[in-house]
Design a protein around this motif. Structure first.
Motif, PDB file in Angstrom:
ATOM      1  N   GLU A 190     110.032  67.375  52.467  1.00  0.00           N
ATOM      2  CA  GLU A 190     111.148  66.649  53.322  1.00  0.00           C
ATOM      3  C   GLU A 190     111.143  65.195  52.940  1.00  0.00           C
ATOM      4  N   ARG A 219     109.319  63.990  50.035  1.00  0.00           N
ATOM      5  CA  ARG A 219     109.993  63.954  48.656  1.00  0.00           C
ATOM      6  C   ARG A 219     111.298  63.670  48.766  1.00  0.00           C
ATOM      7  N   GLN A 220     111.927  64.440  49.298  1.00  0.00           N
ATOM      8  CA  GLN A 220     113.567  64.461  49.282  1.00  0.00           C
ATOM      9  C   GLN A 220     113.934  63.182  49.931  1.00  0.00           C
ATOM     10  N   TYR A 221     113.244  62.755  51.071  1.00  0.00           N
ATOM     11  CA  TYR A 221     113.765  61.393  51.537  1.00  0.00           C
ATOM     12  C   TYR A 221     113.598  60.314  50.676  1.00  0.00           C
ATOM     13  N   GLU A 240     113.597  60.411  47.310  1.00  0.00           N
ATOM     14  CA  GLU A 240     114.402  60.515  46.120  1.00  0.00           C
ATOM     15  C   GLU A 240     115.759  59.903  46.665  1.00  0.00           C
ATOM     16  N   ASP A 241     116.329  60.337  47.888  1.00  0.00           N
ATOM     17  CA  ASP A 241     117.527  60.083  48.479  1.00  0.00           C
ATOM     18  C   ASP A 241     117.655  58.473  48.627  1.00  0.00           C
TER      19      ASP A 241
END
Length: 89
Positions: free
Chosen positions: A75, A77-79, A81-82
């Motif tokens: 979560e 990592r995705q945050y 990247e976003d």
């Protein structure tokens, strides 16, 4: 994971990577990363909404931390990247 938990994880990531984090009341729309005398400092605006502070800390982490070389919760990592994608647009 709520925005407060995300922010805490991101602040810990910055600190673990040598960034000094200073919590200051900056009017609610300030904060961010700066470099003073070869030292990275992240100013966390205590008057800003938690989600905004999380976005700013994710952008800082995306600039300073090689997220591909360390373990991060998916979560987080995705945050990051976003936020990096949004910043570039």
């Amino acid at each position: 994971m709520n925005s407060h938990e995300v922010l805490q994880q991101l602040i810990a990531l910055l600190e673990d990577n040598g960034v000094e984090v200073r919590s200051e009341p900056l009017g609610g729309s300030g904060g961010g990363l700066c470099k003073i005398k070869d030292k990275n400092i992240f100013f966390l605006d205590t008057q800003a909404p938690t989600a905004e502070s999380a976005n700013q800390s994710a952008e800082a982490a995306g600039r300073l931390v090689d997220i591909e070389s360390i373990y991060l919760k998916p979560e987080i990592r995705q945050y990051i990247e976003d936020c990096i994608k949004t910043e570039r647009q």
